[in-house]
Design an enzyme around this catalytic site. Sequence first.
Site, PDB file in Angstrom:
ATOM      1  N   TYR A   8      18.536  29.298   6.568  1.00 60.09           N
ATOM      2  CA  TYR A   8      17.439  30.052   7.181  1.00 60.09           C
ATOM      3  C   TYR A   8      17.616  30.127   8.690  1.00 60.09           C
ATOM      4  CZ  TYR A   8      14.604  30.089   2.922  1.00 60.09           C
ATOM      5  OH  TYR A   8      14.131  30.311   1.665  1.00 60.09           O
ATOM      6  N   LYS A  25       0.844  -1.199   0.000  1.00 55.64           N
ATOM      7  CA  LYS A  25       0.000   0.000   0.000  1.00 55.64           C
ATOM      8  C   LYS A  25       0.884   1.254   0.000  1.00 55.64           C
ATOM      9  CE  LYS A  25      -0.368  -0.492   4.961  1.00 55.64           C
ATOM     10  NZ  LYS A  25      -1.019   0.052   6.125  1.00 55.64           N
TER      11      LYS A  25
END
Length: 358
Positions: A255, A35
């Site tokens: 950042y 899945k």
Amino acid sequence: MTALVSATVEAAALRHNLAVVRRLAPNSRVMAVIKANAYGHGLVAVARALDGADAFAVARLEEGVSLRQAGISAPIVLLEGVFDAEQLEAAARFGFELVVHIPEQIEFLRHAPGGATFRIWLKLDSGMNRLGLKGPQFAAAAAALASLACVRQPIRLFTHLACADEPRLAATTEQLERFGAATRGMTGERSVANSAGLLGFPGAQADWVRPGLLLYGVSPLPGSTGSDHGLRPAMTLRSRIIAVKDVAIGEQVGYGGRWTAQRATRLAIAAVGYGDGYPRSLGSGAPVLVNGVRAALAGRVSMDMIGIDVTDLDAPARGDAVILWGEGLPVEEIARRSGTIPYELLCGISQRVAVELR
Ligand SMILES: Cc1ncc(COP(=O)(O)O)c(C=O)c1O
């Protein structure tokens, strides 16, 4: 044109891992859980590579349909079953095996399209309290399913373990006892064990095992990696260096300026970031492999880039290979460092990453 970021998946590793599963559970058949795009490895490609599996399991109808449309003819089990008459009709058409975990799904079967027959896996909720019927409801559902002409007899019986990755807890033993009690006297084939159950609870192997993670070469048990169990990681997430620069002592990187050079630093910028599914929660110091050698992240993970302190490496250059996890760098280690589980990292590879089976 080679993609900057790619997840290469080794068919040979997938097959090797299936063989390991077969050795661990020599008396069980294997329902390979594929899945969620085969845990990010590529649904159809993995099904083709694992053509030695006895059945495949997916979560959603659409996943099963994709497999059939690609020509996969092996048994396919829908782990959540169907949720309306239309889905039941599609399941009949595509020949899916169905999990039944709520009474409504028996009602759908009562009104099944004429002539259709279904292999049913009746799910016991043995303690996880997610899907499945508890004791008395389970017995009633088994009786109801036994009387339906569209249901192939005998029905199959299964449950799912909540805590098999923590073998010291009593929960799994209790679940196994409840499953044993609820299915006593029933003749159908049984399935209990996921990857952790398969490794930690040989008594849970039953007629079918349902491994997902193990097939991808990854350990479900905290503190171990796939190679500790003789597995090979199937996926390697790769990128490349796109820039190299010098950073002076005291300068900050990325950042928020969260990393400050404590020495004259050679910094490599590699093209991978949280936009690819590489977790932003990995901070400075997290390991990557540059040309096969360990180096550490410097600064925050951006959407498309990371900084790597390559000062101690031998002349890294633009274009050089960076491995984020896989060969030589277990995804289990990266998951631990980023405060998550390997499942989430593997499934979280984003759409812009080229997944290539070879
Ligand atoms: C019902 C069921 N069985 C088996 C599995 C496979 O689990 P694992 O990947 O831990 O082997 C899953 C995955 O979540 C599942 O939901």
